[in-house]
Design a protein around this motif. Structure first.
Motif: not given
Length: 295
Positions: A74-75, A198-199, A268-269, A272-274
């Motif tokens: 979803n990111g 964390l987000g 949202s990054e 995506r990065s995770m």
């Protein structure tokens, strides 16, 4: 074989990829719902149901990875990018890879976040909890899984440290991240809750830096609510209507609101990065089962 990718069987992987690709090609791959009227997200496309535990069981992924996968997907925007990531997740997971340590590896990465650490280091009890829980996840990675009593003691200490902090503060949000991580990697929600916490913390830090407040959020809500009652700017809809109202009557707030939207989009990054990091860890995971020869 719990936690062994595709149970060591290439046919399981091939079937999952075929089902996912079929939905993507048909245009029925969606962010949500998981499974409804032929539409499916990354979970539903494979098991043809809204059933994350079945997804994990059929494909051999740890339940915490399966639970978090839709959050990663979803990111990604637009939808085509989400589909490409979902395919990469399956394609790049090696058949027979031992995935049992990956959840703890990811939680460790989240707990080592510099902005999180900068906050917890100002609160000795919270920082002690962060370090203690990181140590437990390291033990699990090394094959020395702490028992339930040990996890519970660390969790209770983290909860007590968080409860001592003021509601709504960044410090308390940081403490809640630590609490979320205080579970073994086999716990269904440990990764998703830690990632989400964390987000949220990072987003709040970002909004604080641009001066956006809860009062601003409330003000925009009430302006929009009043406009809907009055039929004001009814020629617009959704976010376009909110922006049109603010531009016309509250230009300074409109500028701040656009910055707020940018920060929300940028958040949202983290997901995506995770997501990509998870794929990389799975690619490097040791093989625990030799692939079953294709028939």
């Amino acid at each position: 074989m719990a936690g062994i990718a595709f149970h060591g069987d290439p046919a399981v992987k091939a079937q999952a990829l075929e089902r996912l690709r079929r939905h993507i090609a048909a245009g029925s791959f969606v962010y949500f719902p998981a499974w409804e009227e032929g539409r499916a997200n990354v979970i539903g496309a494979i098991v043809e149901a809204d059933d994350t535990p079945r997804f994990a069981e059929q494909l051999g992924y740890p339940i915490a990875l399966a639970e978090t996968l839709p959050m990663f997907v979803n990111g990604f925007r637009p939808q085509a990018e989400a589909g490409r990531f979902a395919q990469a997740w399956l394609e790049r997971t090696p058949v027979g890879a031992d995935l049992t340590r990956i959840v703890s590896q990811l939680v460790l990465d989240l707990l080592a976040n510099p902005e999180l650490a900068a906050l917890t280091e100002q609160r000795p009890d919270v920082e002690e909890g962060r370090r203690a829980i990181m140590a437990l996840h390291r033990r699990a990675i090394d094959g020395d899984e702490p028992d339930r009593k040990t996890w519970k003691a660390a969790r209770m200490a983290a909860v007590a440290a968080t409860d001592a902090l003021d509601e709504g503060t960044l410090d308390r949000r940081a403490g809640q991240v630590i609490e979320a991580a205080a579970w073994p990697g086999a716990m269904r929600t440990v990764l998703g809750d830690t990632l989400s916490g964390l987000g949220t913390l990072e987003l709040n830090l970002s909004l604080t830096r641009i001066g956006w407040t809860e009062q601003d959020e409330s003000r925009v809500f009430h302006i929009r609510e009043q406009a809907e009652k009055d039929g004001y700017k009814a020629e617009f809809s959704g976010l376009d209507r909110v922006l049109a109202i603010l531009d016309a009557d509250h230009p300074v707030l409109a500028q701040q609101f656009r910055l707020r939207l940018e920060r929300v989009e940028a958040s949202s990054e983290r997901y995506r990065s995770m997501g990509w990091k998870t794929i990389e860890l799975m690619e490097r995971a040791p093989l625990a089962a030799a692939p079953v020869p294709a028939q």
